[in-house]
Design a protein around this motif. Structure first.
Motif, mmCIF file in Angstrom:
data_model
loop_
_atom_site.group_PDB
_atom_site.id
_atom_site.type_symbol
_atom_site.label_atom_id
_atom_site.label_comp_id
_atom_site.label_asym_id
_atom_site.label_seq_id
_atom_site.Cartn_x
_atom_site.Cartn_y
_atom_site.Cartn_z
ATOM 1 N N ALA A 23 0.825 -1.208 0.000
ATOM 2 C CA ALA A 23 0.000 0.000 0.000
ATOM 3 C C ALA A 23 0.860 1.260 0.000
ATOM 4 C CB ALA A 23 -0.923 -0.011 1.214
ATOM 5 N N GLU A 24 1.978 1.200 0.700
ATOM 6 C CA GLU A 24 2.855 2.368 0.812
ATOM 7 C C GLU A 24 3.624 2.643 -0.478
ATOM 8 O OE1 GLU A 24 6.928 3.684 3.216
ATOM 9 O OE2 GLU A 24 5.767 1.945 3.895
ATOM 10 N N LEU A 25 4.206 1.608 -1.092
ATOM 11 C CA LEU A 25 5.084 1.807 -2.247
ATOM 12 C C LEU A 25 4.337 1.770 -3.575
ATOM 13 C CD1 LEU A 25 8.266 -0.271 -1.301
ATOM 14 C CD2 LEU A 25 7.772 2.154 -0.890
ATOM 15 N N GLY A 26 3.208 1.082 -3.630
ATOM 16 C CA GLY A 26 2.520 0.949 -4.904
ATOM 17 C C GLY A 26 3.249 -0.010 -5.840
ATOM 18 N N PHE A 27 2.840 -0.011 -7.106
ATOM 19 C CA PHE A 27 3.316 -1.026 -8.052
ATOM 20 C C PHE A 27 4.053 -0.437 -9.262
ATOM 21 C CE2 PHE A 27 -0.290 -2.599 -5.691
ATOM 22 C CZ PHE A 27 0.117 -3.852 -5.287
ATOM 23 N N ASP A 28 4.415 0.843 -9.178
ATOM 24 C CA ASP A 28 5.068 1.477 -10.324
ATOM 25 C C ASP A 28 6.473 0.938 -10.576
ATOM 26 O OD1 ASP A 28 2.837 3.011 -10.741
ATOM 27 O OD2 ASP A 28 3.598 4.760 -9.640
ATOM 28 N N ASP A 29 7.151 0.494 -9.525
ATOM 29 C CA ASP A 29 8.512 -0.031 -9.645
ATOM 30 C C ASP A 29 8.542 -1.445 -9.072
ATOM 31 O OD1 ASP A 29 11.211 -0.630 -9.610
ATOM 32 O OD2 ASP A 29 11.840 1.339 -8.864
ATOM 33 N N PRO A 30 8.209 -2.463 -9.880
ATOM 34 C CA PRO A 30 8.130 -3.830 -9.362
ATOM 35 C C PRO A 30 9.422 -4.327 -8.735
ATOM 36 C CG PRO A 30 7.090 -3.684 -11.519
ATOM 37 C CD PRO A 30 7.793 -2.381 -11.296
ATOM 38 N N ALA A 31 10.567 -3.974 -9.343
ATOM 39 C CA ALA A 31 11.841 -4.452 -8.807
ATOM 40 C C ALA A 31 12.086 -3.910 -7.399
ATOM 41 C CB ALA A 31 12.988 -4.064 -9.730
ATOM 42 N N ALA A 32 11.793 -2.639 -7.210
ATOM 43 C CA ALA A 32 11.987 -2.032 -5.896
ATOM 44 C C ALA A 32 11.018 -2.628 -4.874
ATOM 45 C CB ALA A 32 11.783 -0.523 -5.980
ATOM 46 N N LEU A 33 9.797 -2.910 -5.303
ATOM 47 C CA LEU A 33 8.817 -3.501 -4.394
ATOM 48 C C LEU A 33 9.226 -4.912 -3.983
ATOM 49 C CD1 LEU A 33 6.121 -3.284 -2.924
ATOM 50 C CD2 LEU A 33 4.989 -4.041 -5.027
ATOM 51 N N LYS A 34 9.716 -5.695 -4.929
ATOM 52 C CA LYS A 34 10.195 -7.047 -4.617
ATOM 53 C C LYS A 34 11.326 -6.995 -3.585
ATOM 54 C CE LYS A 34 9.352 -8.960 -9.260
ATOM 55 N NZ LYS A 34 10.022 -9.491 -10.468
ATOM 56 N N ALA A 35 12.318 -6.145 -3.845
ATOM 57 C CA ALA A 35 13.477 -6.063 -2.953
ATOM 58 C C ALA A 35 13.068 -5.601 -1.557
ATOM 59 C CB ALA A 35 14.523 -5.113 -3.541
ATOM 60 N N GLY A 103 -3.230 -6.630 -7.556
ATOM 61 C CA GLY A 103 -4.396 -7.486 -7.644
ATOM 62 C C GLY A 103 -4.133 -8.959 -7.431
ATOM 63 N N ARG A 104 -2.878 -9.384 -7.466
ATOM 64 C CA ARG A 104 -2.587 -10.814 -7.293
ATOM 65 C C ARG A 104 -2.545 -11.158 -5.802
ATOM 66 N NH1 ARG A 104 -1.890 -13.436 -11.998
ATOM 67 N NH2 ARG A 104 -1.835 -15.308 -10.710
ATOM 68 N N THR A 105 -3.104 -12.323 -5.491
ATOM 69 C CA THR A 105 -3.157 -12.782 -4.101
ATOM 70 C C THR A 105 -2.382 -14.075 -3.883
ATOM 71 O OG1 THR A 105 -5.177 -14.084 -4.449
ATOM 72 C CG2 THR A 105 -5.456 -11.750 -3.865
ATOM 73 N N ASP A 106 -1.751 -14.626 -4.943
ATOM 74 C CA ASP A 106 -1.079 -15.930 -4.835
ATOM 75 C C ASP A 106 0.401 -15.774 -4.498
ATOM 76 O OD1 ASP A 106 -0.920 -14.751 -7.344
ATOM 77 O OD2 ASP A 106 -0.914 -16.628 -8.452
ATOM 78 N N TRP A 107 0.666 -15.159 -3.350
ATOM 79 C CA TRP A 107 2.005 -15.063 -2.786
ATOM 80 C C TRP A 107 1.887 -15.367 -1.290
ATOM 81 C CZ3 TRP A 107 2.352 -10.956 0.747
ATOM 82 C CH2 TRP A 107 1.365 -9.972 0.629
#
Length: 267
Positions: A23-35, A103-107
């Motif tokens: 919620a805080e970071l959002g999904f604009d930068d997937p690599a940063a969110l993963k890390a 939107g994905r919940t399979d993690w």
């Protein structure tokens, strides 16, 4: 708390942190969110284990050197965990790709405990699979009811399959047994789907590590499901080499049928 309850609490705590991070970071930068997700969950779990289970060893996907097969003393703690009586096997964020997709919940979050004096051959005595985006935790302290049939119904088997790297033989195997492949994200989400009866089985042969399956297998076997290597041999954890490349999780009534099909298709 007893170990199973503690595993549930820990998976839930990490899951809450990951949902907040999304919620805080959002999904604009997937690599940063993963890390960020890997780090936030790993640091939280490690800190709580150090606080509440300081005498136990830990094997985490995010620990430096954890993928090495060497059992040399002092090699990222490998030697110490091989002589320890209790080892927590954790995957702080299983399914980073799905975590970074809106939107994905399979993690999932995986927390498992291996013990030297365990009665089960796999050595797992407690475990929890947090499914934070689904707002649930499956754990060994209160195992789910044994699944009777899949939600799919109509007499057709449903096999959970990797979104990105399903085993090459799986399509032919599914055709032989009359099964439908159901693509999903993390290993934890797939095995959780077997536990809840959303699918009938999960077959994987594309390469994994102990932390990918330890917690889900602990929950699955506590539920009464079959879990083994795809050749039918026992799953073993806290080995010198943490690679555990394949597994089958299914209802017990399907095990012999699926293992026979796996032998025919070179699994």
């Amino acid at each position: 708390m007893v170990d199973g309850e503690f595993a549930r609490w820990l998976a839930a705590r990490a899951g809450e942190a990951l949902v907040g991070l999304r919620a805080e970071l959002g999904f604009d930068d997937p690599a940063a969110l993963k890390a960020a997700g890997d780090k936030v969950s790993h640091d939280l779990i490690r800190a709580e284990l150090a606080r509440w289970r300081p005498g136990d060893a830990v094997l985490s996907e995010e620990d430096e050197g954890s993928r090495q097969a060497s059992a040399a003393q002092g090699e990222a703690g490998v030697g110490s965990r091989l002589t320890a009586d209790r080892v927590w096997i954790i995957d702080p964020l299983d399914g980073t790709r799905e975590f970074s997709e809106q939107g994905r919940t399979d993690w999932a979050v995986h927390v498992a405990l291996w013990a030297r004096d365990a009665s089960a051959s796999h050595g797992l005595v407690a475990g929890a699979v947090g499914l934070p985006a689904q707002q649930r935790v499956l754990a060994t302290d209160q195992p789910p009811a044994y699944p009777s049939v899949s939600v799919g119904g109509a007499g057709r088997l449903r096999l959970a399959a990797s979104r990105s790297r399903p085993p090459a033989f799986l399509t032919d195997l599914a055709e032989e047994v009359g099964a439908q492949l159901v693509p999903m994200g993390s290993a934890g989400a797939k095995i959780a789907a077997v536990v809840t009866g959303e699918v009938d089985a999960y077959i994987h042969a594309g390469g994994q590590y102990e932390w990918d399956s330890a917690a889900p297998v602990a929950v699955a076997t506590a539920t009464g499901l079959h879990a083994s290597r795809i050749d039918g041999s026992a799953l073993k954890y806290n080995e010198a080499d943490p690679r555990l490349p394949d597994l089958l999780v299914c209802r017990k009534d399907l095990a012999s049928r699926l293992l026979a099909a796996l032998r025919r298709h070179g699994g």
